[in-house]
Design a protein around this motif. Structure first.
Motif, mmCIF file in Angstrom:
data_model
loop_
_atom_site.group_PDB
_atom_site.id
_atom_site.type_symbol
_atom_site.label_atom_id
_atom_site.label_comp_id
_atom_site.label_asym_id
_atom_site.label_seq_id
_atom_site.Cartn_x
_atom_site.Cartn_y
_atom_site.Cartn_z
ATOM 1 N N ALA A 1 -4.031 -5.410 -3.554
ATOM 2 C CA ALA A 1 -5.456 -5.530 -3.246
ATOM 3 C C ALA A 1 -5.998 -6.862 -3.749
ATOM 4 O O ALA A 1 -7.136 -7.228 -3.468
ATOM 5 N N LYS A 2 -5.167 -7.608 -4.512
ATOM 6 C CA LYS A 2 -5.628 -8.892 -5.042
ATOM 7 C C LYS A 2 -4.588 -9.973 -4.798
ATOM 8 O O LYS A 2 -3.435 -9.697 -4.507
ATOM 9 N N GLY B 1 0.847 -2.998 0.916
ATOM 10 C CA GLY B 1 2.063 -3.476 0.265
ATOM 11 C C GLY B 1 3.122 -3.893 1.260
ATOM 12 O O GLY B 1 3.708 -4.977 1.161
ATOM 13 N N LYS C 1 2.602 -6.097 -7.073
ATOM 14 C CA LYS C 1 2.312 -4.818 -7.712
ATOM 15 C C LYS C 1 0.950 -4.247 -7.335
ATOM 16 O O LYS C 1 0.765 -3.047 -7.276
ATOM 17 N N THR C 2 -0.024 -5.135 -7.104
ATOM 18 C CA THR C 2 -1.377 -4.692 -6.755
ATOM 19 C C THR C 2 -1.834 -5.446 -5.512
ATOM 20 O O THR C 2 -2.555 -6.447 -5.608
ATOM 21 N N SER D 1 -0.544 -9.865 -4.591
ATOM 22 C CA SER D 1 0.266 -9.416 -5.718
ATOM 23 C C SER D 1 1.289 -8.387 -5.245
ATOM 24 O O SER D 1 0.969 -7.486 -4.463
ATOM 25 N N SER E 1 4.663 -9.081 -10.625
ATOM 26 C CA SER E 1 3.748 -9.159 -9.487
ATOM 27 C C SER E 1 3.814 -10.505 -8.780
ATOM 28 O O SER E 1 3.266 -10.665 -7.690
ATOM 29 N N THR F 1 5.120 -2.806 -4.816
ATOM 30 C CA THR F 1 4.415 -1.626 -4.315
ATOM 31 C C THR F 1 4.530 -1.542 -2.796
ATOM 32 O O THR F 1 4.313 -2.536 -2.089
ATOM 33 N N ASP G 1 -1.649 -12.891 -13.629
ATOM 34 C CA ASP G 1 -1.529 -11.434 -13.560
ATOM 35 C C ASP G 1 -0.743 -10.930 -14.774
ATOM 36 O O ASP G 1 0.338 -11.444 -15.080
#
Length: 379
Positions: free
Chosen positions: A241-242, A289, A238-239, A236, A253, A272, A248
């Protein structure tokens, strides 16, 4: 996906099974396919294809078919709409998503003169072989699969034998790895390009093939080898970690093959990164990121991570990094987006592609299923 399969002899199948006693994983990028290979893969119809789908599957499908020079090798790619209904879908939305998926694959460069492209549900032999193989698949093997647990919103340690899990899990969701095995084995596939998250299901497929061959004292099904796609998991924006996913809730993302240059620019601008300035380097733990952006460029440019980092040696801040990544993505997808828009306006053309693929796939599937039924005493 196109043309017909060359029949493989029992002797060559026996050799394939023998050689696959310990089936190795092969990288798409450096694989050499032997004659009479049958490459099979499918993607679920979740609408437009995003960057993760493109690098994790579609780009490798195209590369395999385009680089092939042996006419005996066949490439079978499909839209897994039977798998899609393990979680109920709105009928109108599902129909639209199916055609969006076909248009996305065509816009991404799949050439139907070099491969077969079809809807899984249009070939009823998938469902019939699924029943035969479900009868040979243990509950324990299905219980060890991890994806049904995540889709049923259960923990990795959950078991179908737990009462609350049993009540909440639909049979189709629990048993769909048997359908995956039927999808692959129906065409006597020898290679399956997948990401590392599907390796577990392909191992189950090989075990089902071994069980069938052993039960009926035959060497009918080859044990398909894993063709690992070269791109790592795209995360992702934006995140990081996933995994990148169209589900989403944060719209920025996820980048789609059909996004405009303006949309791509905005999404990368909001991606990010981190607080570390200066030279770019790859470190998925400390800089997830930034490493995700490097990984995206690596997948799109067909370069190693080290080569990409070397190419980025002139970059000294996050704005320069994001501008660089944005230009790479726009260059890759701009023409594809325009073609997608044209295809979605021409439903009759998409229908003709699906009809052609269905007929060619059924020609292979019906012949093979009849042979399976003869082996089982059902002819």
């Amino acid at each position: 996906m196109s043309s017909t399969f060359t029949h493989i002899s029992r002797r060559s199948l026996a050799t394939a099974v023998k050689n696959a006693a310990s089936v190795q994983e092969i990288s798409v990028s450096n694989s050499t396919l032997p004659p009479n290979s049958r490459i099979f893969s499918m993607i679920q119809p979740t609408g437009r294809i995003h960057l993760g789908n493109y690098l994790g599957a579609v780009k490798s499908w195209r590369t395999l078919a385009e680089s092939n020079t042996d006419p005996s090798n066949k490439f079978i790619y499909g839209i897994a709409d039977l798998h899609a209904i393990t979680v109920p879908k709105d009928p109108k939305q599902l129909k639209e998503y199916r055609y969006q998926a076909i248009a996305s694959l065509l816009a991404s460069g799949l050439d139907t003169s070099k491969c077969i492209l079809f809807f899984q549900s249009a070939v009823p032999e998938h469902a019939e072989l699924n029943w035969f193989l479900t009868c040979m698949t243990s509950m324990g093997a299905l219980n060890r699969m991890t994806q049904w647990k995540s889709k049923a919103q259960q923990s990795d340690s959950s078991s179908i034998l737990e009462e609350n899990v049993l009540e909440m899990t639909k049979a189709g969701l629990f048993c769909y790895p048997a359908l995956q095995a039927a999808d692959i084995l129906l065409y006597k596939s020898t290679h399956v390009p997948v990401g590392d998250d599907q390796s577990q299901h392909l191992e189950l497929c090989r075990n089902v093939a071994k069980t069938f061959n052993s039960t009926y004292n035959t060497d009918y099904f080859p044990l398909p080898k894993t063709l690992l796609t070269p791109a790592k998991k795209i995360l992702s924006l934006k995140t990081p970690a996933k995994k990148m996913s169209k589900s989403d809730p944060v719209a920025t993302s996820c980048i789609y093959v059909t996004d405009t240059p303006e949309e791509i620019t905005l999404k990368i601008k909001k991606a990010t990164t981190d607080s570390i300035q200066g030279q770019v380097y790859f470190d998925p733990v400390e800089r997830p990121g930034v490493s995700n952006l490097i990984n995206i460029v690596s997948g799109l440019s067909n370069k190693s991570i080290d080569e990409v980092v070397e190419d980025m040696s002139f970059i000294n801040n996050h704005k320069e990094l994001k501008d660089y990544v944005t230009n790479i993505i726009i260059e890759e997808f701009d023409a594809k987006r325009q073609l997608y828009d044209e295809l979605m306006k021409d439903r009759s053309y998409l229908e003709s592609i699906c009809t052609q693929g269905r007929d060619t796939a059924r020609e292979i599937a019906s012949t093979n299923l009849q042979e399976v039924k003869q082996i089982m005493g059902l002819d």
